[in-house]
Write a protein that holds these residues in place. Structure first.
Motif, PDB file in Angstrom:
ATOM      1  N   LEU A 183      14.521  35.682  56.918  1.00 31.05           N
ATOM      2  CA  LEU A 183      14.657  35.510  55.469  1.00 31.05           C
ATOM      3  C   LEU A 183      14.185  36.762  54.732  1.00 31.05           C
ATOM      4  CD1 LEU A 183      13.472  31.826  54.822  1.00 31.05           C
ATOM      5  CD2 LEU A 183      15.785  32.751  54.564  1.00 31.05           C
ATOM      6  N   GLU A 184      13.045  37.292  55.162  1.00 36.04           N
ATOM      7  CA  GLU A 184      12.532  38.500  54.504  1.00 36.04           C
ATOM      8  C   GLU A 184      13.544  39.641  54.553  1.00 36.04           C
ATOM      9  OE1 GLU A 184       7.901  39.302  54.330  1.00 36.04           O
ATOM     10  OE2 GLU A 184       8.639  39.299  56.388  1.00 36.04           O
TER      11      GLU A 184
ATOM     12  N   GLU B 210      16.525  38.852  52.315  1.00 31.98           N
ATOM     13  CA  GLU B 210      16.182  39.035  50.902  1.00 31.98           C
ATOM     14  C   GLU B 210      16.368  40.483  50.479  1.00 31.98           C
ATOM     15  OE1 GLU B 210      12.240  37.492  49.993  1.00 31.98           O
ATOM     16  OE2 GLU B 210      12.719  35.691  51.149  1.00 31.98           O
ATOM     17  N   GLU B 211      16.183  41.405  51.418  1.00 34.77           N
ATOM     18  CA  GLU B 211      16.363  42.817  51.075  1.00 34.77           C
ATOM     19  C   GLU B 211      17.828  43.239  51.153  1.00 34.77           C
ATOM     20  OE1 GLU B 211      13.616  45.588  52.514  1.00 34.77           O
ATOM     21  OE2 GLU B 211      11.889  44.302  52.051  1.00 34.77           O
TER      22      GLU B 211
ATOM     23  N   ILE C 282      23.800  26.789  56.822  1.00 32.74           N
ATOM     24  CA  ILE C 282      22.761  26.955  55.803  1.00 32.74           C
ATOM     25  C   ILE C 282      22.475  28.423  55.528  1.00 32.74           C
ATOM     26  CG2 ILE C 282      20.339  26.497  55.235  1.00 32.74           C
ATOM     27  CD1 ILE C 282      20.554  23.958  56.930  1.00 32.74           C
ATOM     28  N   LEU C 283      22.280  29.187  56.597  1.00 31.44           N
ATOM     29  CA  LEU C 283      21.897  30.584  56.405  1.00 31.44           C
ATOM     30  C   LEU C 283      23.085  31.461  56.001  1.00 31.44           C
ATOM     31  CD1 LEU C 283      19.461  31.101  59.406  1.00 31.44           C
ATOM     32  CD2 LEU C 283      18.864  30.877  56.999  1.00 31.44           C
TER      33      LEU C 283
ATOM     34  N   ILE D 248      20.090  34.833  48.684  1.00 31.31           N
ATOM     35  CA  ILE D 248      19.072  33.849  49.022  1.00 31.31           C
ATOM     36  C   ILE D 248      19.308  32.538  48.262  1.00 31.31           C
ATOM     37  CG2 ILE D 248      16.590  33.357  48.862  1.00 31.31           C
ATOM     38  CD1 ILE D 248      17.344  35.231  51.116  1.00 31.31           C
ATOM     39  N   GLU D 249      19.802  32.704  47.026  1.00 38.92           N
ATOM     40  CA  GLU D 249      20.092  31.506  46.232  1.00 38.92           C
ATOM     41  C   GLU D 249      21.017  30.553  46.997  1.00 38.92           C
ATOM     42  OE1 GLU D 249      20.135  34.556  45.236  1.00 38.92           O
ATOM     43  OE2 GLU D 249      19.420  34.808  43.185  1.00 38.92           O
TER      44      GLU D 249
ATOM     45  N   ILE E  46      21.322  30.278  50.259  1.00 38.95           N
ATOM     46  CA  ILE E  46      20.593  29.618  51.350  1.00 38.95           C
ATOM     47  C   ILE E  46      19.788  28.458  50.784  1.00 38.95           C
ATOM     48  CG2 ILE E  46      18.860  29.916  53.155  1.00 38.95           C
ATOM     49  CD1 ILE E  46      19.666  32.812  53.384  1.00 38.95           C
ATOM     50  N   VAL E  47      19.122  28.720  49.658  1.00 36.55           N
ATOM     51  CA  VAL E  47      18.318  27.663  49.030  1.00 36.55           C
ATOM     52  C   VAL E  47      19.196  26.458  48.695  1.00 36.55           C
ATOM     53  CG1 VAL E  47      16.929  27.075  47.000  1.00 36.55           C
ATOM     54  CG2 VAL E  47      16.613  29.288  48.133  1.00 36.55           C
TER      55      VAL E  47
ATOM     56  N   ASN F  39      22.167  25.669  50.038  1.00 36.02           N
ATOM     57  CA  ASN F  39      22.646  25.020  51.268  1.00 36.02           C
ATOM     58  C   ASN F  39      21.586  24.149  51.926  1.00 36.02           C
ATOM     59  OD1 ASN F  39      25.050  26.344  50.929  1.00 36.02           O
ATOM     60  ND2 ASN F  39      24.543  28.008  52.338  1.00 36.02           N
ATOM     61  N   ALA F  40      20.319  24.560  51.739  1.00 35.77           N
ATOM     62  CA  ALA F  40      19.242  23.800  52.370  1.00 35.77           C
ATOM     63  C   ALA F  40      18.841  22.595  51.522  1.00 35.77           C
ATOM     64  CB  ALA F  40      18.030  24.711  52.604  1.00 35.77           C
ATOM     65  N   GLY F  41      19.412  22.487  50.330  1.00 36.73           N
ATOM     66  CA  GLY F  41      19.103  21.347  49.474  1.00 36.73           C
ATOM     67  C   GLY F  41      18.032  21.630  48.440  1.00 36.73           C
ATOM     68  N   GLY F  42      17.866  22.902  48.075  1.00 33.41           N
ATOM     69  CA  GLY F  42      16.943  23.266  46.996  1.00 33.41           C
ATOM     70  C   GLY F  42      15.496  23.329  47.427  1.00 33.41           C
ATOM     71  N   LEU F  43      14.680  24.025  46.601  1.00 37.29           N
ATOM     72  CA  LEU F  43      13.248  24.109  46.888  1.00 37.29           C
ATOM     73  C   LEU F  43      12.533  22.926  46.264  1.00 37.29           C
ATOM     74  CD1 LEU F  43      12.753  27.890  46.064  1.00 37.29           C
ATOM     75  CD2 LEU F  43      12.694  26.883  48.335  1.00 37.29           C
TER      76      LEU F  43
ATOM     77  N   ASP G 227       8.522  26.779  52.504  1.00 36.86           N
ATOM     78  CA  ASP G 227       9.112  25.533  52.030  1.00 36.86           C
ATOM     79  C   ASP G 227      10.584  25.463  52.473  1.00 36.86           C
ATOM     80  OD1 ASP G 227       9.423  23.162  50.571  1.00 36.86           O
ATOM     81  OD2 ASP G 227      10.221  24.288  48.854  1.00 36.86           O
ATOM     82  N   LEU G 228      11.278  26.588  52.268  1.00 35.27           N
ATOM     83  CA  LEU G 228      12.685  26.670  52.641  1.00 35.27           C
ATOM     84  C   LEU G 228      12.850  26.505  54.158  1.00 35.27           C
ATOM     85  CD1 LEU G 228      15.596  27.285  51.817  1.00 35.27           C
ATOM     86  CD2 LEU G 228      15.065  29.713  51.889  1.00 35.27           C
TER      87      LEU G 228
ATOM     88  N   GLN H  52      16.549  20.024  59.210  1.00 38.34           N
ATOM     89  CA  GLN H  52      17.966  19.715  59.340  1.00 38.34           C
ATOM     90  C   GLN H  52      18.588  20.227  60.631  1.00 38.34           C
ATOM     91  OE1 GLN H  52      20.202  20.682  55.676  1.00 38.34           O
ATOM     92  NE2 GLN H  52      18.221  20.805  54.673  1.00 38.34           N
TER      93      GLN H  52
END
Lengths: 175, 404
Positions: free
Chosen positions: A99-100, A103-104, A133-134, A164-165, A167-168, A170-174, B10-11, B18
């Protein structure tokens, strides 16, 4: 094209490197064998690509000199694609590093390595769902015996930058 | 968009829920062995057994089987007499440099570039590094090293390091050069400095251990004891005086894995190639340089000038000046040269310890410069103090024991 092999210490990056380039980088079963980067050439679809075996790092916030080398390598190669190698039985923390890097804005392919060990431990991973998701190609591999290596190189050209938005979402939000 | 650390976890939590399902985990034999080797009660005896096995295989394979059983016979019985016979101009300077003593009847005492040089490199050091790296590669690939690191963690904290410092230390027992590179896995500057300094001073390399096993088999235990003791004493002192932090030790202990023959052979082969490319030329070069320096009288001059230091402070003959100069190029060569100097057993112990702790060999030196000039200079400053103090202390112990 520039390709960086990144991941935690002792997940098998050097094994990948040797498999992909035919080079002779030292491989050991303990973290920290690679403390400096090594470069080699590989072929992707008949095209030459430079592959870099980056020292293992847990995050992009370096804790020792070998990790500093890793983060510096990433930042010096802004247009590189990343093969993020993750230990399939410790997927959470591997995804943290992935993820890090995402994000870049780096395009990425994920290798879930040591897949055989995860199967032995009865850990089941839904690769298709993870991929959904990713939004990046995910391949299960056993680098030491060569399983999945071919598929990994083929998927490399599908790698593209991810928001990243997305991914968030797709994962169902934070929470 | 960038996430905060908490958002990222959290993510990940959501993603993992899942995609990952954990089945029932069965305890395997591998896990059981893994636990036995890491719990102190069983782990320490196993560690001692592993080290002992390592040592006995090393000495019986390299020393007894290869060097004594084969190489000594080959070199002393055939190669040396042949060289002495065939090389023209016995007694001349070229003969002295290349072949050495025309009357020598063993390859250690001839001291020529092509006689002793070849013998030390091929006859003694090559079998030693071969078996050392084979066994080291086995331990590495199985995954024993991190377990050893966990076991020794408490002890190494006393000298400002942590368990993982065992990795550079063991690598240095093969060759100090990769040992110095491996200090990068330590977290702070302080730890890296302490580690690098201790490696450069106190850890003898595989080539040197191989040659000690050959020339001073009865007393090398004392040499190693002095070196290990020095490692801890000066590590303790450095930990007190070097500013900086020594953080706690966190490590992933990997599962045991079956070593792969292809990887083992690749590693050992790499070392053998390195030996022929780097070590062999340096041994021959060192041999040649020391012979030339003898011929022009430089070594006798150094011996004379520093005679009080050698004789009164360190308690060793002034003739050790020659080997100490050779030690800058190769420590194995220096020990071989020491072995033919006339001295008492205790003087020999002191002299070999001095060769070990005095200046790192040129390859290690180059690697240290690469890791940081400031650190290297600091390490050298410590080194001079240590050589002087520890050398004197060893002499003093000898006097007190009545053996010096």
């Amino acid at each position: 094209m520039n390709v960086l092999l990144m991941g935690h210490p002792n997940v098998g990056k050097s094994v990948f490197f040797n498999r992909l380039t035919g080079a002779n980088v030292t491989e050991s079963n303990y973290p920290g064998t690679t403390v400096d980067f090594t470069k080699g050439w590989m072929k992707i679809d008949g095209e030459d690509a430079e592959l870099v075996d980056v020292p293992g790092t847990f995050s992009l916030d370096p804790k020792d000199k070998a990790e500093e080398v890793a983060v510096a390598m990433l930042h010096e190669n802004k247009d590189a694609k990343v093969i993020c190698v993750i230990d399939a039985s410790k997927i959470e923390r591997g995804v943290y590093l992935a993820l890090e890097i995402l994000e870049e804005g780096y395009p990425m392919v994920i290798a879930l390595n040591m897949w055989d060990a995860a199967v032995d431990k009865n850990i089941l991973i839904d690769i298709n769902n993870l991929q959904r998701i990713l939004g990046v190609p995910v391949v299960s591999t056993v680098a030491i015996s060569g399983e999945g290596i071919k598929e990994l190189t083929l998927k490399l050209k599908e790698a593209k930058p991810i928001k990243i938005e997305d991914i968030v979402k797709n994962a169902g939000g934070l929470t | 968009m960038k996430l905060t650390i908490d958002q990222r976890w959290d993510l990940i939590d959501k993603i993992a829920k899942q995609t990952v399902t954990f089945g029932e985990y069965r305890h395997t034999l591998k896990d059981a062995i893994g636990e036995l080797t890491i719990k102190p009660f069983t782990g320490i005896p196993i560690a001692i057994a592993v080290m002992y096995a390592f040592w006995s295989i090393f000495s019986s394979f390299a020393g007894t089987l290869f060097t004594d059983g084969f190489m000594v016979k080959l070199f002393d019985g055939h190669f040396l007499p042949w060289m002495q016979d065939i090389f023209p101009g016995a007694g001349g300077w070229l003969y002295y440099i290349i072949v050495g003593d025309p009357l020598a009847n063993n390859s250690f005492e001839a001291l020529g570039v092509l006689t002793s040089g070849f013998f030390v490199a091929i006859g003694v050091v090559l079998p030693a590094i071969f078996i050392f790296y084979l066994m080291l590669a086995l331990l590495e690939d199985m995954g024993y090293m991190p377990r050893l690191a966990v076991l020794i963690d408490t002890v190494l904290h006393r000298i400002g390091l942590h368990g993982y410092a065992i990795v550079p230390t063991i690598l240095s027992l093969g060759c100090n050069v990769p040992g110095v590179a491996a200090t990068r896995i330590l977290e702070t500057k302080k730890q890296r400095f302490i580690m690098m300094t201790l490696l450069a001073i106190f850890i003898p390399c595989g080539a040197q251990i191989g040659i000690m096993e050959e020339v001073i088999p009865d007393t090398m235990g004392w040499v190693l004891l002095y070196l290990i003791t020095g490692y801890f004493i000066f590590g303790y002192i450095l930990n007190k005086i070097v500013p900086g932090k020594s953080p706690e030790f966190l490590i992933d202990v990997p599962p045991y894995r079956k070593p792969m023959i292809s990887n083992l052979s690749k590693k050992v082969w790499g070392r053998i190639v390195g030996f022929f490319k780097v070590a062999l030329p340096f041994v021959l070069l060192g041999c040649g340089i020391v012979n030339v320096l003898y011929l022009v009288g430089f070594i006798d001059w150094v011996g004379n000038v520093f005679s009080p230091v050698f004789v009164l402070w360190f308690g060793v003959p002034e003739a050790t000046a020659g080997p100490l100069i050779a030690a800058f190029l190769r420590k194995d060569l220096a020990v071989a040269q020491l072995s033919v100097i006339e001295m008492t057993p205790y003087q020999m112990i002191s002299a070999v310890v001095l060769v070990s702790i005095y200046f790192p060999c040129v390859a290690t030196f180059a690697m240290m410069i690469k890791e940081g000039v400031k650190e290297m200079l600091g390490a050298l400053a410590v080194l001079f103090v240590v050589v002087f103090l520890y050398g004197g202390l060893i002499h003093l112990i000898g006097i007190l024991l009545g053996v010096a």
